[in-house]
Design an enzyme around this catalytic site. Structure first.
Site, PDB file in Angstrom:
ATOM      1  N   LYS A 114      53.625  27.708  76.442  1.00  0.00           N
ATOM      2  CA  LYS A 114      53.901  29.019  76.155  1.00  0.00           C
ATOM      3  C   LYS A 114      52.523  29.181  75.336  1.00  0.00           C
ATOM      4  O   LYS A 114      51.633  28.746  74.767  1.00  0.00           O
ATOM      5  CB  LYS A 114      54.821  29.531  74.806  1.00  0.00           C
ATOM      6  CG  LYS A 114      55.340  30.908  74.667  1.00  0.00           C
ATOM      7  CD  LYS A 114      56.366  30.896  73.410  1.00  0.00           C
ATOM      8  CE  LYS A 114      56.671  32.415  73.291  1.00  0.00           C
ATOM      9  NZ  LYS A 114      57.258  32.610  71.669  1.00  0.00           N
ATOM     10  N   SER A 164      60.985  35.947  72.905  1.00  0.00           N
ATOM     11  CA  SER A 164      59.783  36.237  73.527  1.00  0.00           C
ATOM     12  C   SER A 164      59.650  34.517  74.625  1.00  0.00           C
ATOM     13  O   SER A 164      59.065  35.617  75.470  1.00  0.00           O
ATOM     14  CB  SER A 164      59.019  36.241  72.656  1.00  0.00           C
ATOM     15  OG  SER A 164      58.800  35.085  71.823  1.00  0.00           O
ATOM     16  N   SER A 214      63.509  33.488  69.991  1.00  0.00           N
ATOM     17  CA  SER A 214      62.275  33.347  70.665  1.00  0.00           C
ATOM     18  C   SER A 214      62.715  32.164  71.995  1.00  0.00           C
ATOM     19  O   SER A 214      62.592  31.393  73.028  1.00  0.00           O
ATOM     20  CB  SER A 214      61.633  33.306  70.094  1.00  0.00           C
ATOM     21  OG  SER A 214      60.887  34.885  70.280  1.00  0.00           O
TER      22      SER A 214
END
Lengths: 476, 480
Positions: B74, B149, B173
């Site tokens: 990420k 997210s 997320s």
């Protein structure tokens, strides 16, 4: 109208830790700009603070030294504001739960003593430095200082004059050096004072509106800035005006204070507990350990000088007013335990006078404590008289050698040989019959004449005590 | 090949069926052909170097289970020498000079980083539509959101662009995109994985975790990510067990708690029926089910949307255009530099949360908002503590709906409601998982597991046992 001045001080003492309060970067002063700022100090994305235990330790030491309550659970908060030399956009500080709670310290002004309350002391990080005069179109930022540990010491509004404020500031200054938590260097900004000043009609309970004075980097300026501010406030009120709450900057060059920002312009710092740091928990054991390692405090040292060495209150107070002075005195004592009073007289007299005249700090004294100690020893063991010692002191100051070397080289050793002094005394008595008659008829004062003659004949080297004894026995 | 799990790929590497270089090329090729927009940066060259190094280690017999395995990282984790943007224009030019602790730990396992996964800007969002680099598409239906997210991470694993991905979970997320993309996502207990070098959104809630195809893979990756870090004061000094050790334990006698508040209005019937079917499956395996109550969970959304914005308003202050990141053109003075740099570089949602947070922290409002939210947070934690005296694990939906249409939710508050079942675990600091539990309208539905503190081993065990009995986790979206 009689006015009363009310002063409270906020002192920022830079803690003398090797690394910063929340990072491993060095705190060394005067390095290349930005050479001592690591990822944490630069506020890079993702970095986290880790509390330096040494800073906690030093803050606790201060708390114990002013008899304060130590908050065994204390919390770091974020103080949010934007400034280019504040890399994270917030300063990590302590608001509601400071490490050190209420304490107190005693100050002396002349013969008077007074207790000044310490409201609190909290840990925080210093910001970096903005430099506005290096480039034409830009300001420069040096983040070497960012993250340096500070202890902000807040006093009660207990001081009633600039003199008291200076006495308090000096006392704290001496104390932080005593306990080894701050180097006290005011030029380098290791010890900074802000003063909250207000005035009120004498006898009124309610405090007047205060102004906060910033940018004061010496005790002399502290006194001047406060006195200026008191005058300014009196003028305003006596002209029918009102003092506004504001922050004022002291300008040492122009010797004036000027407004920096008013209360209305003050930031809303949006304090909240820093979620990156856990509350600090101080165990009883840790507290006990620090307590047991605490060095002798100035007030304890003063008491010892009075009780064990027989010094008077004034001497003991002066000698303990600065750690460097007390250290010097104590080194002298090592060889002169029985001559404490003499040591004290010399440090506070001849040495202090010479240092002041030449504007030299005691740490850089050309006459070391060992040098002076030896000189005192030579006075004590009757090698030289006190009078001759002053000449020897000057010679040591001028770098001519140790006391013994100078005494030898200049032949200043006292005559302690009874036979030799006796011969001189006999000669003087023989040559001064009228004076002998006067003495015998009861004029004691005439003895001084004989002493003077004998000293003249021996170039001051005759042992005064021996000489006196001989003269008395020969004359009577 | 891309259907294989970490365990299977590791076996293939060990048996020399393929090399890490071949595997890496294969995945890079899939990433380059993909139109999901799952990556912000593809690190081709670096990946090939890491793959070669991994092959050397394998050849030398000096390899672990993760050696040579390609993954997606990420873009919130700092990676030395590689752009780390957090999905924001603000950090579009930011090449991190240091590695996050998680990056460092994964590197030391000789993993191969394929690239940096797309995400909502600074992890603020539930649909991955808030990325400066554009929205990520759901591999199951490209007109749908992947969740957020960690939307790029979830899409990457679901579409077989990487065998696993890292994620972070501040309010759901990891779990929500895992649910909407049909993969296995784990948010560990707060403090289990170091936050150092993970760009902060809300410090007291942020927690990293693995996003994988299976619970077994999740355990393997968690082994590599977890542990105390002296650089993170909030990381816990709790021993790291081998998370694969208890996977095969029987779950007979397990007590499952179903919070009645998680099955009330707002939950889609199709989601509810998948969740209940999964619970039935557990009953078949010998578990018992009990209703529990989390009475304060109704306050999770308002509490979270005070706490997280407050922290983010301060955490994002360092992004001021002074030292790194975006700086506006020709600022006329300092104020202009701050105002324009931040106005031009932050997206709407980030600005919205900064403003909410700054407002809630300001003088006169602090007690009413921040302090009140902290108190409510305690109450929410206490609800869970009470529940865990009665049950071993709490189960429920992850998200009230399946993946919704891209661009369909325009109102921020409606978007916030999508987090209703995930926020509580963050507020309480508890570990939570999402595991594939069925399909509705051809879109995956996830089952949420919430465990007591430090019960990751237990959660992984429960999830693994479920995956032994079901095949939802093996389903793959159709390619183009």
């Amino acid at each position: 109208m009689q006015w009363e001045t009310v002063i409270g001080l906020e002192i920022h003492a830079q803690l003398s830790t090797k690394s910063k309060i929340f990072s491993a970067a060095s705190t060394k002063f005067g390095q290349e700009p930005n050479s001592q700022a690591c990822a944490v100090d630069l506020g890079l994305p993702g970095v986290l603070p880790v509390l330096n235990k040494e800073a906690v330790d030093k803050a606790i030491r201060f708390g114990l030294a002013v008899n304060a309550h130590i908050n065994q659970r204390n919390v770091f908060d974020r103080k949010n504001y934007f400034y280019p030399d504040l890399p994270k956009g917030y300063q990590i500080s302590q608001l509601d739960w400071p490490i050190v709670g209420e304490g107190e310290i005693e100050i002396s002004i002349g013969d008077e003593t007074k207790i000044i309350g310490v409201t609190r002391a909290h840990l925080e990080e210093d910001a970096g430095k903005s430099v506005h005069d290096m480039f034409d179109d830009y300001s420069a930022i040096d983040l070497n200082r960012a993250g340096t540990p500070l202890l902000e010491i807040v006093s009660e509004p207990d001081m009633r004059s600039a003199k008291e404020a200076v006495a308090y500031a000096k006392k704290i200054h001496a104390l932080v050096q005593y306990i080894g938590i701050c180097d006290g260097n005011m030029q380098e900004g290791s010890f900074r004072c802000d003063a909250n000043v207000s005035i009120r009609p004498m006898g009124q309970e309610k405090l007047g509106t205060r102004a906060e004075l910033k940018n004061i980097n010496s005790f002399k300026f502290l006194e001047k800035a406060i006195n200026l501010e008191v005058e300014r406030q009196q003028d305003i009120i006596e002209d029918g005006g009102e003092v506004v709450q504001e922050t004022r900057l002291y300008d040492a060059v122009k010797n004036e204070t000027r407004s920096m920002r008013s209360k209305e312009e003050a930031n809303d710092y949006r304090y909240f507990p820093d979620p990156d740091l856990l509350p600090v928990e101080i165990s009883d054991e840790m507290l006990e350990n620090i307590k047991s390692e605490l060095p002798e405090l100035p007030q304890e040292k003063k008491a010892r000088f009075i009780n064990d060495l027989g010094l008077n209150d004034y001497d003991a107070d002066v000698l303990t007013s600065q750690k460097s002075l007390a250290d010097y005195f104590e080194i002298m004592l090592e060889g002169n335990t029985s001559n404490a009073k003499l040591c004290a007289n010399w440090v506070m007299g001849e040495l202090s006078a010479s240092l002041n005249k030449n504007q030299i700090e005691i740490d850089n004294s050309p006459v070391s404590a060992q040098d002076l100690s030896l000189l005192i020893t030579r006075i004590g063991d009757d090698t030289i008289s006190g009078k001759i010692a002053k000449d020897v002191f000057k010679a040591i100051w001028d770098g001519e050698g140790s006391a013994d070397e100078i005494i030898d080289a200049k032949g200043l050793k006292q005559m302690t040989d009874t036979g030799a002094i006796e011969a001189i005394v006999d000669e003087i008595i023989a040559n001064n019959a009228p004076q002998v008659e006067q003495f015998k008829s009861g004029n004691e004062k005439i003895l001084g004449f004989f002493v003077g003659q004998a000293m003249k004949a021996t170039q001051g080297k005759a042992n005064p005590k021996l000489l006196n004894e001989l003269l008395r026995s020969k004359l009577s | 090949m891309h259907k294989k799990t970490i365990v299977e790929l590791a076996q293939g590497l060990k048996d020399r069926e393929f090399s890490s270089v071949e595997l890496t090329k294969y995945y890079l090729d899939r990433i380059n052909k993909s139109d999901l927009n799952a990556f912000i940066t593809v690190t081709d060259d670096l990946a090939m170097i890491q793959a070669q190094a991994a092959d050397d280690k394998i050849a030398a017999g000096d390899s672990g289970i993760l050696t040579g395995i390609p993954y997606a990282h990420k873009d919130i984790f700092c990676t030395k020498g590689v752009k780390t943007s957090a999905g924001s224009k603000m950090l579009d030019n930011f090449v991190s000079p240091y590695d996050a602790t998680v990056s460092h730990k994964l590197n030391s396992e000789d993993l191969v980083m394929l690239g940096k996964a797309n995400m909502d800007e600074f992890a603020m969002g539930s649909s991955n539509e808030n990325s400066y680099y554009g929205e990520v598409k759901n591999p199951w239906n490209k007109t749908k959101i992947p969740g957020g997210s960690s939307g790029g991470s979830a899409a990457s694993v679901a579409a077989g662009l990487s065998v696993f991905a890292t994620g972070t979970d501040t309010g759901g997320s990891i779990r929500q995109p895992s649910s909407l993309c049909g993969i296995t996502g784990l948010k560990p207990t707060y403090g289990r994985i170091s936050r150092y070098g993970m760009i902060a959104y809300a410090s007291s809630l942020d927690q990293a975790g693995p996003m994988t195809k299976t619970a077994q893979d999740s355990a393997i990756v968690l082994n590599a990510m977890a542990g105390f870090d002296e650089k993170d004061s909030t990381s816990a000094q709790v021993d790291v067990p081998d998370y694969t050790a208890n996977l095969n334990n029987s779950i007979e006698g397990l007590t499952i708690g179903l919070p009645k508040e998680f099955f009330s209005e707002g939950l889609d019937d199709v989601v509810a029926s998948s969740v209940m079917a999964a619970v039935k499956e557990f009953e078949k395996m010998g578990a018992t089910v009990k209703e529990v109550s989390l009475p304060n969970s109704a306050y999770a959304i308002p509490t979270y949307y005070i706490v997280a914005p407050c922290e983010c308003s301060s955490n994002l202050s360092r992004l001021d255009g002074v030292r790194y990141g975006y700086r506006c053109e020709d600022p006329k003075d300092l104020e202009d530099l701050y105002l324009r740099s931040r106005s031009e570089a932050f997206g709407d949602e980030v600005k919205r949360r900064i403003m909410i947070g700054a407002y809630a922290l300001s003088a006169g409002y602090y007690d009413a908002y921040y302090l009140k939210a902290q108190k409510t947070r305690h109450l929410i934690s206490d609800d869970f503590k009470k529940a865990f005296t009665e049950v071993d694990v709490i189960m429920g939906p992850v998200s009230p709906t399946t993946a919704f249409d891209l661009g369909s939710v325009k109102d921020p508050v409606s978007m916030y409601l999508a987090d209703i079942y995930t926020l509580s675990a963050n507020l309480a600091g508890l570990p939570g998982m999402s595991i594939p539990a069925g399909f509705a309208q051809n879109l995956p539905v996830g089952l949420q597991l919430i465990g007591d503190y430090w019960s990751e081993s237990k959660l992984l065990n429960i999830a693994h046992q479920f995956q032994l009995q079901t095949d939802w986790h093996t389903k793959e979206p159709q390619e183009n």
